[in-house]
Design an enzyme around this catalytic site. Structure first.
Site, PDB file in Angstrom:
ATOM      1  N   ASP A  68       0.813  -1.214   0.000  1.00 53.26           N
ATOM      2  CA  ASP A  68       0.000   0.000   0.000  1.00 53.26           C
ATOM      3  C   ASP A  68       0.848   1.266   0.000  1.00 53.26           C
ATOM      4  OD1 ASP A  68       0.934  -0.485   2.576  1.00 53.26           O
ATOM      5  OD2 ASP A  68      -1.042  -0.819   3.449  1.00 53.26           O
ATOM      6  N   ASP A 137      -7.106  -2.411  14.190  1.00 52.98           N
ATOM      7  CA  ASP A 137      -8.498  -2.736  13.855  1.00 52.98           C
ATOM      8  C   ASP A 137      -8.602  -4.034  13.040  1.00 52.98           C
ATOM      9  OD1 ASP A 137      -7.543  -1.951  11.382  1.00 52.98           O
ATOM     10  OD2 ASP A 137      -8.863  -0.211  11.163  1.00 52.98           O
ATOM     11  N   HIS A 139      -6.860  -4.869  10.344  1.00 49.87           N
ATOM     12  CA  HIS A 139      -6.656  -4.801   8.889  1.00 49.87           C
ATOM     13  C   HIS A 139      -5.370  -5.508   8.450  1.00 49.87           C
ATOM     14  CE1 HIS A 139      -4.539  -0.605   9.377  1.00 49.87           C
ATOM     15  NE2 HIS A 139      -3.649  -1.561   9.473  1.00 49.87           N
ATOM     16  N   GLU A 144      -9.522  -1.977   5.637  1.00 52.77           N
ATOM     17  CA  GLU A 144     -10.156  -1.627   6.905  1.00 52.77           C
ATOM     18  C   GLU A 144     -11.404  -2.486   7.132  1.00 52.77           C
ATOM     19  OE1 GLU A 144      -8.191  -0.062   8.572  1.00 52.77           O
ATOM     20  OE2 GLU A 144      -7.893   2.034   8.070  1.00 52.77           O
TER      21      GLU A 144
HETATM   22  P1  PGA Z   1       2.414  -1.565  12.790  1.00 46.47           P
HETATM   23  O1  PGA Z   1       1.205  -1.470  11.755  1.00 46.47           O
HETATM   24  O2  PGA Z   1       3.353  -2.595  12.246  1.00 46.47           O
HETATM   25  O3  PGA Z   1       3.041  -0.191  12.799  1.00 46.47           O
HETATM   26  O4  PGA Z   1       1.846  -1.970  14.100  1.00 46.47           O
HETATM   27  C1  PGA Z   1       0.633  -2.648  11.294  1.00 46.47           C
HETATM   28  C2  PGA Z   1      -0.445  -2.346  10.256  1.00 46.47           C
HETATM   29  O5  PGA Z   1      -1.139  -1.325  10.375  1.00 46.47           O
HETATM   30  O6  PGA Z   1      -0.609  -3.154   9.332  1.00 46.47           O
END
Ligand code: PGA
Length: 261
Positions: A68, A137, A139, A144
């Site tokens: 992404d 959350d 994802h 999302e």
């Molecule tokens: P993080 O984010 O590795 O900074 O915890 C994970 C994500 O949002 O996929």
């Protein structure tokens, strides 16, 4: 799903690197690696860089696709995912930058770019191994809650939770982009192997839901239960809420014992 619970972040990162390198070794003529940003995979990237420098791990035949990118950030913007990848991995290994792909958040026609991104993945022969983190959350990539489990690469509006989670990388929350281009859940599911990483107590609850809860678009990571070859590597803190924790550790021991036979 194969679940590996490691003592701490360092061991989690090492195990992840072992898995990536083993798979790279199986396909020396051209390996397609899907990559993720965020704080979770940084230790894995550090280990890959170390192996490149100390042991000659070769990336010259590796092609990468990132999951992404924020809309409206140029690749050289310090908070863009492209910049993050350059800084945390690409600038330190012998990858040919022509083989590096990160969605272009500045594309004039975002929809056409998303279609083109999918085509580039197909033309490369598909992703051999996709590295994934999990959001607070639930994802994967920026899919999302509520994302279609069959979704493809597209523009997604970020949730408030994600914007808050990511504000730590920006001067203030207003600077966090509100949209991102993301590979879809369906696109991720086409990777031959998925490697989900999670560390820290704040991921424990959502990770237990993703690994052991019902498959639901509310926790898009839960769809990985349907994937025929997913490995989940975590530290003890992230694994704390798993019901079958002891069983996963037992399976790992038994599998190792079988390999040694
Ligand atoms: P993080 O984010 O590795 O900074 O915890 C994970 C994500 O949002 O996929």
């Amino acid at each position: 799903m194969q679940v590996f619970i490691k003592k701490d972040y360092e061991e989690m990162s090492q195990k992840a690197a072992e898995i990536v390198v083993e798979e790279m070794g199986r396909k020396k003529d051209g390996f397609v690696l899907g990559l993720a940003t965020g704080s979770t995979p940084v230790g894995l990237y550090k280990e890959l860089i170390r192996m490149h420098k100390d042991e000659g791990l070769d990336f010259s035949r590796v092609t990468t696709f990132n999951l992404d990118e924020y809309c409206s950030l140029a690749p050289d913007h310090p908070q863009s995912y492209h910049y993050f990848m350059d800084d945390n991995l690409f600038n330190h290994i012998n990858i040919d930058k022509k083989n590096v792909h990160v969605p272009d958040g500045m594309a004039k026609d975002l929809e056409a770019h998303c279609r083109e991104y999918e085509k580039m993945i197909r033309d490369a022969g598909g992703i051999d191994l996709q590295v994934l983190g999990i959001g607070g959350d639930g994802h994967i990539a920026f899919n999302e809650p509520g994302s279609s489990l069959g979704s493809r690469t597209r523009v997604k509006t970020l949730t408030e939770e994600t914007i808050k989670d990511n504000a730590r990388f920006f001067k203030n929350i207003d600077e966090v982009p509100k949209y991102a281009i993301t590979m879809g859940v369906g696109s991720v599911m086409e990777a031959k192997i998925c490697l989900l990483l999670a560390n820290g107590a704040k991921k424990a609850e959502v990770l237990a839901k993703a690994v052991e809860g019902p498959i639901t678009a509310e926790i898009t990571a839960s769809v990985l239960q349907m994937h025929p070859n997913t490995m989940v590597v975590m530290d003890e803190a992230a694994g704390a809420k798993l019901k079958r924790k002891d069983y996963y550790k037992h399976v790992e021991k038994m599998t190792d014992a079988l390999k040694k036979k």
